[in-house]
Design a protein around this motif. Structure first.
Motif, short mmCIF file in Angstrom:
data_model
loop_
_atom_site.label_atom_id
_atom_site.label_comp_id
_atom_site.label_asym_id
_atom_site.label_seq_id
_atom_site.Cartn_x
_atom_site.Cartn_y
_atom_site.Cartn_z
N ARG A 1 0.87 -1.18 0.00
CA ARG A 1 0.00 0.00 0.00
C ARG A 1 0.91 1.23 0.00
O ARG A 1 1.67 1.40 -0.93
CB ARG A 1 -0.99 -0.03 1.15
CG ARG A 1 -1.98 -1.18 1.04
CD ARG A 1 -3.01 -1.16 2.16
NE ARG A 1 -3.83 -2.34 2.14
CZ ARG A 1 -3.53 -3.47 2.77
NH1 ARG A 1 -2.43 -3.56 3.48
NH2 ARG A 1 -4.34 -4.51 2.70
N ARG A 2 0.88 2.06 1.02
CA ARG A 2 1.74 3.24 1.07
C ARG A 2 2.94 3.05 1.99
O ARG A 2 3.73 3.97 2.17
CB ARG A 2 0.93 4.45 1.54
CG ARG A 2 -0.12 4.86 0.51
CD ARG A 2 -0.88 6.08 0.94
NE ARG A 2 0.02 7.22 1.08
CZ ARG A 2 -0.26 8.28 1.81
NH1 ARG A 2 -1.40 8.35 2.46
NH2 ARG A 2 0.59 9.27 1.89
N MET A 3 3.09 1.83 2.53
CA MET A 3 4.17 1.55 3.49
C MET A 3 5.40 1.00 2.76
O MET A 3 5.30 0.03 2.03
CB MET A 3 3.70 0.54 4.53
CG MET A 3 4.77 0.04 5.46
SD MET A 3 5.13 1.13 6.80
CE MET A 3 3.71 0.88 7.80
N LEU A 4 6.54 1.65 3.00
CA LEU A 4 7.79 1.17 2.43
C LEU A 4 8.27 -0.03 3.23
O LEU A 4 8.47 0.06 4.44
CB LEU A 4 8.84 2.29 2.49
CG LEU A 4 10.22 1.93 1.97
CD1 LEU A 4 10.19 1.62 0.48
CD2 LEU A 4 11.20 3.07 2.25
N MET A 5 8.44 -1.16 2.57
CA MET A 5 8.85 -2.41 3.22
C MET A 5 10.35 -2.68 3.08
O MET A 5 10.91 -3.46 3.82
CB MET A 5 8.07 -3.59 2.64
CG MET A 5 6.56 -3.44 2.70
SD MET A 5 5.93 -3.15 4.36
CE MET A 5 6.23 -4.72 5.11
#
Length: 158
Positions: A108-112
Motif C-alpha cells: 500500500r503506502r508503506m515502504l517495506m
C-alpha cells in the motif's frame, strides 16, 4: 520465489534522505554506507529514489562538481516499485525493461524495503545452487532396482 523471500534474507536496514537534503549530503551517505541508492522520504511517504545513476548525471551536468543541488532536483520522482508478493520472475522482467537497479518494495503506502539487481541475482543463484545440491544428493542416493547393474543394465546371469 517472491520479493518477501528476498527481504526476509536481506534484513530490514533502509537508508533514506529527504528531498531537501543536499546532493552532497546524499552522496556522502552513499559513500559512507557503501550503498548505491537512497530512498527519498517526505512526511513518511516515498517521494523518490536517488541512485548513483542520478547522482553521477547531476555531477556531470555540473562540470564534475557536486555543487549545491538539492536531492529533489536530481532524484527519480516516479520510481518503479513492486510489492512483497511480486514474483521474482516479474521483478527481473521489470528491472531489465526499465534498466532499474533498485526497486522500492511497497505494501500500500508503506515502504517495506528496497531490493537491488544484486539481491535478485543472488537469490536466483542461491536457489539454483540449492536445487543442484538436492539433485546431486538424489542421484547419489538413487535406489538400485533388483536385477540392475551399476549403470542400470541388467546383470548377466551366472
Amino acid at each position: 520465489m517472491k520479493v518477501t523471500d528476498i527481504l526476509r534474507l536481506k534484513g530490514n536496514t533502509l537508508y533514506t534522505c529527504t528531498p531537501d537534503d543536499t546532493l552532497r549530503q546524499a552522496v556522502d551517505t552513499m559513500a559512507e554506507k557503501d550503498i548505491g541508492s537512497l530512498v527519498v522520504m517526505e512526511h513518511g511517504d516515498l517521494v523518490g529514489m536517488l541512485t548513483f545513476r542520478e547522482a553521477i548525471a547531476a555531477i556531470a551536468a555540473n562540470g564534475g562538481s557536486v555543487g549545491t543541488s538539492l536531492v529533489r532536483k536530481v532524484m527519480d520522482d516516479h520510481p518503479l516499485t513492486c510489492t512483497p508478493a511480486t514474483e521474482l520472475d516479474e521483478v527481473r522482467r521489470m528491472m531489465i525493461d526499465a534498466h532499474a537497479r533498485y526497486l522500492p518494495v511497497m505494501e500500500r503506502r508503506m515502504l517495506m524495503g528496497v531490493i537491488s539487481f544484486y539481491d535478485v541475482a543472488k537469490s536466483v543463484v542461491d536457489a539454483q545452487d540449492f536445487e543442484n545440491r538436492m539433485l546431486k544428493a538424489y542421484i547419489r542416493d538413487w535406489p538400485a532396482e533388483d536385477g540392475d547393474g551399476v549403470d542400470g543394465a541388467a546383470k548377466p546371469s551366472a
